[in-house]
Write a protein that holds these residues in place. Structure first.
Motif: not given
Length: 199
Positions: A88-89, A92-93, A95, A131
């Motif tokens: 997830a981390a 999340d990068r 974007g 995602n």
């Protein structure tokens, strides 16, 4: 030749094994394939005490690399029915890739593992797929052309949404041949789909 990235997080090696089976299938499908893992976020001392498999050969990925692939296959172990915080981390990068539409129309796929048969394999796959859809990707699952989805003679992972394996509560169960075959089949389908879309 389509370029495929198999991107994974594996604490104990089960997803790592599926990742390489996925890569084998994608190569059989005619793609150029790279296998990368996402960075570990657990402190090294804690990871050692928890007996994480820290000797994985795959290089650590950078999110900026993703746009250079025609297809991305994402795999992770399950945490409470969803993807691991490490994966997830990493996602999340992405974007800036999302903002530019850099992955729009590319092929995406998911694979996962759980400790038990009922540990959330399908919800974890969907947490990945969600995602990938937000990033604009076209999803390839694991259809019933993989006969392992219909196996009743043994415990086996796998779902129409992606390849899976069952690790056992103590992590002692390794991916079965049925599960590895599912990963190879899905990897091949991803490669064939990406080749049709991108040549």
């Amino acid at each position: 030749m389509a370029k495929v990235l198999v991107l994974y997080y594996s604490a104990y090696g089960h997803i790592e094994a599926l990742a390489y089976a996925m890569a084998d299938g994608a190569r059989k499908g005619g793609a150029q394939v790279d296998v990368r893992r996402v960075p570990e976020t657990v402190p090294e001392e804690v990871a050692h005490k928890a007996h994480f498999k820290l000797d994985q050969a795959a290089p650590v990925a950078d999110s900026a690399e993703l746009e250079h692939y025609d297809a991305i296959i994402v795999g992770t172990g399950t945490r409470y029915g969803r993807m691991s915080s490490q994966m997830a981390a990493f996602l999340d990068r992405t974007g800036s890739l999302w903002a530019r539409g850099a992955l729009n129309g590319k092929v995406g796929a998911a694979f996962a593992s759980t400790a038990t048969q009922h540990g959330g394999q399908e919800t974890t796959l969907f947490s990945i797929i969600t995602n990938l859809l937000h990033l604009g990707m076209v999803i390839v699952g694991l259809p019933y052309s993989h006969p392992g989805l219909s196996v009743l003679t043994e415990v086996a992972g796998g779902a129409p949404y992606g390849a899976t394996t069952i690790a056992g509560g103590d992590g002692s169960r390794q991916p079965s041949e049925v599960e590895l075959a599912g990963a190879r089949h899905q990897g091949e389908l991803v490669a064939v789909t990406a080749t049709r879309l991108f040549g």
